[in-house]
Design a protein around this motif. Structure first.
Motif, PDB file in Angstrom:
ATOM      1  N   GLN A  71     -25.595 -38.678   0.753  1.00 37.31           N
ATOM      2  CA  GLN A  71     -25.269 -38.683  -0.861  1.00 37.31           C
ATOM      3  C   GLN A  71     -26.423 -39.190  -1.665  1.00 37.31           C
ATOM      4  O   GLN A  71     -27.271 -39.672  -1.207  1.00 37.31           O
TER       5      GLN A  71
ATOM      6  N   TRP B 123     -13.321 -47.110   4.417  1.00 38.18           N
ATOM      7  CA  TRP B 123     -14.346 -47.687   5.226  1.00 38.18           C
ATOM      8  C   TRP B 123     -14.510 -48.710   5.878  1.00 38.18           C
ATOM      9  O   TRP B 123     -15.471 -49.264   6.582  1.00 38.18           O
TER      10      TRP B 123
ATOM     11  N   GLU C  21     -19.651 -41.779  -3.206  1.00 44.18           N
ATOM     12  CA  GLU C  21     -18.356 -42.170  -2.828  1.00 44.18           C
ATOM     13  C   GLU C  21     -18.198 -43.794  -2.593  1.00 44.18           C
ATOM     14  O   GLU C  21     -19.414 -44.314  -2.661  1.00 44.18           O
TER      15      GLU C  21
ATOM     16  N   CYS D 133     -14.380 -39.165   2.560  1.00 40.95           N
ATOM     17  CA  CYS D 133     -12.971 -39.723   3.234  1.00 40.95           C
ATOM     18  C   CYS D 133     -12.373 -40.623   2.349  1.00 40.95           C
ATOM     19  O   CYS D 133     -11.067 -40.439   2.403  1.00 40.95           O
TER      20      CYS D 133
ATOM     21  N   GLU E 136     -21.364 -31.133   1.243  1.00 38.37           N
ATOM     22  CA  GLU E 136     -21.868 -32.500   1.923  1.00 38.37           C
ATOM     23  C   GLU E 136     -22.963 -31.680   2.623  1.00 38.37           C
ATOM     24  O   GLU E 136     -22.565 -30.881   3.743  1.00 38.37           O
TER      25      GLU E 136
ATOM     26  N   TYR F 255     -24.026 -31.298   8.080  1.00 34.02           N
ATOM     27  CA  TYR F 255     -24.893 -32.315   8.263  1.00 34.02           C
ATOM     28  C   TYR F 255     -25.924 -32.094   9.502  1.00 34.02           C
ATOM     29  O   TYR F 255     -25.402 -31.692  10.503  1.00 34.02           O
TER      30      TYR F 255
ATOM     31  N   ASN G 167     -10.382 -33.220   1.322  1.00 37.69           N
ATOM     32  CA  ASN G 167     -11.742 -33.520   1.841  1.00 37.69           C
ATOM     33  C   ASN G 167     -11.643 -33.429   3.525  1.00 37.69           C
ATOM     34  O   ASN G 167     -10.536 -34.240   4.014  1.00 37.69           O
ATOM     35  N   GLU G 168     -12.255 -32.754   4.077  1.00 36.74           N
ATOM     36  CA  GLU G 168     -12.515 -32.946   5.605  1.00 36.74           C
ATOM     37  C   GLU G 168     -10.859 -32.865   6.275  1.00 36.74           C
ATOM     38  O   GLU G 168     -10.778 -33.684   6.845  1.00 36.74           O
TER      39      GLU G 168
HETATM   40  O1  AHR Z   1     -20.645 -38.535   3.430  1.00 37.44           O
HETATM   41  C1  AHR Z   1     -19.916 -39.410   4.435  1.00 37.44           C
HETATM   42  C2  AHR Z   1     -18.862 -39.060   5.076  1.00 37.44           C
HETATM   43  O2  AHR Z   1     -19.350 -37.767   5.763  1.00 37.44           O
HETATM   44  C3  AHR Z   1     -17.846 -38.613   4.100  1.00 37.44           C
HETATM   45  O3  AHR Z   1     -17.018 -39.500   3.420  1.00 37.44           O
HETATM   46  C4  AHR Z   1     -17.260 -37.469   4.867  1.00 37.44           C
HETATM   47  O4  AHR Z   1     -16.557 -36.298   3.990  1.00 37.44           O
HETATM   48  C5  AHR Z   1     -18.025 -36.971   5.918  1.00 37.44           C
HETATM   49  O5  AHR Z   1     -17.588 -37.077   7.202  1.00 37.44           O
END
Ligand code: AHR
Length: 570
Positions: A418, A155, A87, A133, A368, A314, A239-240
């Motif tokens: 990542q 970011w 990303e 994101c 992810e 996560y 995404n999300e």
């Molecule tokens: O991987 C970092 C962030 O984690 C990604 O941008 C988002 O999709 C998730 O919240």
């Protein structure tokens, strides 16, 4: 018919490419009473050197009995379960992947060569990009042509004071596709559903996939250096969307999803459309997202289909005191146990999906996953979310990949978050410094599972009683693993999470003999060991001798170890 499995080979010639009596999964962790108290047994074998990797003490009862049934083989373990994610975030793209053509760092037209070489070695099946994101604020046109604007990066708000995250757009779709070609990875793109529109998305699809000489967009692509279509198959629709991707509820997202996919341009290859799914690491596993999304998609006679449902999981220690490399036994086991919870997340969402989609047209895409520690240990302040990785994270990786293998019937793709310089990375890079983390080694050790067929693995073993941060008594499987078969090669991967006790395992095939075996082991005397720029080879896989006899093998797994066995069958 969707081709779910074709990982490796996107570019044809680039790269051939508890305590006890627990019964959990149908083919997995069975436990039985052991003839001997495990602690006293372990005491009896305490003199066994960790380096003595194959037990010669067959007279002793084993801690674990492992029974493998190679045939009939189960579902194919798609290579795509070993996928990647990069990303525009901190040092992931700029510096991690893209150093620029004029850099002194070895590069291939601007792309870090070492990264390409290592991804080729792993036979990286796919690469998800541009976010994350970032994707829901990204306009693909900013990243094509000679004049690229400098734009805002999502970011920016997370950057430390004094640091800037302006997006130069030097790395756009053509550069990404070049990276895919160089590595052999299939592209997996994410649409901008937030500041973008269905029209912008459809134009991107056409730009990528329309044959040369048809649309003006295809001519534009050719003028920008790529006459041949990019043939992008995997498309993430947002995404999300429950968070940074629009802060929506599932029904609103379902409405928007339909608007984004109904006029999807009909070019080859047939797309695999991945809808935004749950925040799997939420306390309640976010089961309602999946339920409500499918409710909305299946009532009212809608015609849009969903090929993949994304899950993000996560192992989230961001809001805890847990540090990456300074921890005790409680921290070790808390992280591993929390990571293993992904299995129940997969099963529970799958069960909900079964209700709406009994034939399982829609598969899970775990796009992810990884351990995410609190901020403060970045490799540089502006390398947001970068963190060192240790042996603990390697064991977490092994447990996760074994879970994916065991649920190969449910999962179409998974992407570690990542790949470089961010969260659960395989690589860390800063300027001319570059290191492979212990996570990389696990991907390498598990490579033979990619594209193989699941083999039934039954583990008979007492669970391990482990300490936990809360002080509550906890348990976890004393050994976890998975098995797969490809031709005459049986691959078995196993993890011993104990910090102090070796584990002996007797492997037995229910049919057939083993004629030859070799193995690899990853372990270290220090549970917090990792590879750094100064000590890049501190944690390294080593060969493991395997003794075989007929239909079995006796193995000793040292504490804190992962082993991978390749057994050739008669
Ligand atoms: O991987 C970092 C962030 O984690 C990604 O941008 C988002 O999709 C998730 O919240």
């Amino acid at each position: 018919m969707i081709d779910w499995q074709s990982g490796n080979g996107y570019i044809a010639n680039s790269n051939s490419n508890p305590s006890r009596k627990t019964i959990s999964q149908p083919c997995l962790q069975y436990a039985i009473n052991l003839p001997m108290d495990r602690r006293s047994f372990l005491h009896a074998t305490a003199c066994t050197s960790a380096a003595l990797l194959t037990s010669s003490r067959s007279a002793f009862a084993a801690d674990a009995a492992i029974e493998i049934t190679p045939q009939p083989a189960g579902p194919v373990i798609s290579p795509h379960l070993y996928g990647h994610f990069i990303e525009h975030l901190g040092g992931v793209i700029y510096d991690g992947v893209w150093v620029g053509a004029n850099s002194k760092i070895a590069n291939i037209n601007g792309i870090r060569k070492q990264f390409v070489d290592d991804m080729k070695n792993l036979r990286a099946p796919n690469l998800r990009w541009p976010g994350g994101c970032f994707a829901d604020g990204y306009h693909w046109r900013d990243g094509i042509g000679a004049h690229r604007p400098r734009t805002y990066n999502y970011w920016q708000a997370s950057m430390p004071a004094g640091y800037d995250h302006t997006e130069p757009n030097a790395f756009g779709i053509h550069e990404f596709m070049r990276l895919c070609r160089l590595t052999g990875a299939e592209p997996y793109l994410a649409a901008n559903m937030n500041s973008g529109s269905p029209g912008e998305f459809h134009d991107w699809v056409s730009y990528c996939n329309a044959p040369a000489g048809t649309l003006s967009l295809a001519d534009e692509r050719a003028a920008n250096g790529d006459k041949d279509p990019f043939a992008v198959k995997w498309w993430g629709v947002g995404n999300e969307s429950w968070g940074c991707g629009g802060d929506m509820n599932p029904a609103d997202y379902a409405n928007l999803y339909r608007r984004f996919v109904t006029q999807f341009p009909a070019y080859e290859p047939k797309p695999i459309l991945v809808a935004v799914g749950p925040r799997g690491h939420a306390k309640d596993l976010d089961l309602d997202w999946t339920r409500s999304f499918f409710e909305s998609m299946t009532t009212g006679g809608h015609r849009s289909h969903v090929d993949g449902l994304s899950i993000h999981y996560y192992t989230d220690f961001r809001k805890t005191e847990e540090r990456v490399a300074t921890f005790d036994a409680r921290g070790w086991f808390d992280v591993l146990r929390e990571g293993a919870r992904i299995e129940s997340v997969i099963e529970q969402h799958w069960a909900i999906m079964s209700k709406y989609d009994p034939e399982h047209h829609t598969r899970l895409v775990v796009d992810e996953w990884g351990v995410w520690y609190r901020v403060g240990e970045e490799i540089a302040p502006n390398y947001l979310l970068s963190q060192p990785l240790t042996l603990r994270d390697a064991l977490h990786t092994a447990l996760t990949l074994d879970i994916f293998n065991r649920h190969a019937d449910k999962i179409a793709m998974a992407n570690v978050a990542q790949t470089i310089n961010c969260i659960h990375s395989l690589f860390l890079a800063k300027g001319d410094q570059y290191v492979r983390t212990p996570v990389y080694s696990v991907f390498e050790m598990y490579r033979p599972h990619m594209g193989a067929q699941q083999a039934q693995l039954r583990i008979h073993c007492e669970d391990l009683k482990v300490p936990s941060r809360t002080g509550a008594s906890a348990t976890m499987p004393a050994v976890s693993g998975s098995a797969s078969i490809q031709g005459k090669t049986l691959t078995v991967t196993l993890t011993n999470p104990s910090l102090d006790a070796p584990l002996t395992a007797k492997l037995r095939l229910t049919a057939g003999d083993i004629v030859e075996g070799k193995g690899t082991i990853l372990t270290h005397a220090n549970m917090a060991a990792g590879n750094t720029f100064d000590h890049p080879t501190e944690v390294q896989p080593a060969p493991l001798a395997v003794s075989i006899h007929g239909n079995g093998s006796a193995i000793t797994l040292p504490p804190r170890s992962i082993i991978s066995l390749e057994l050739r069958l008669a």
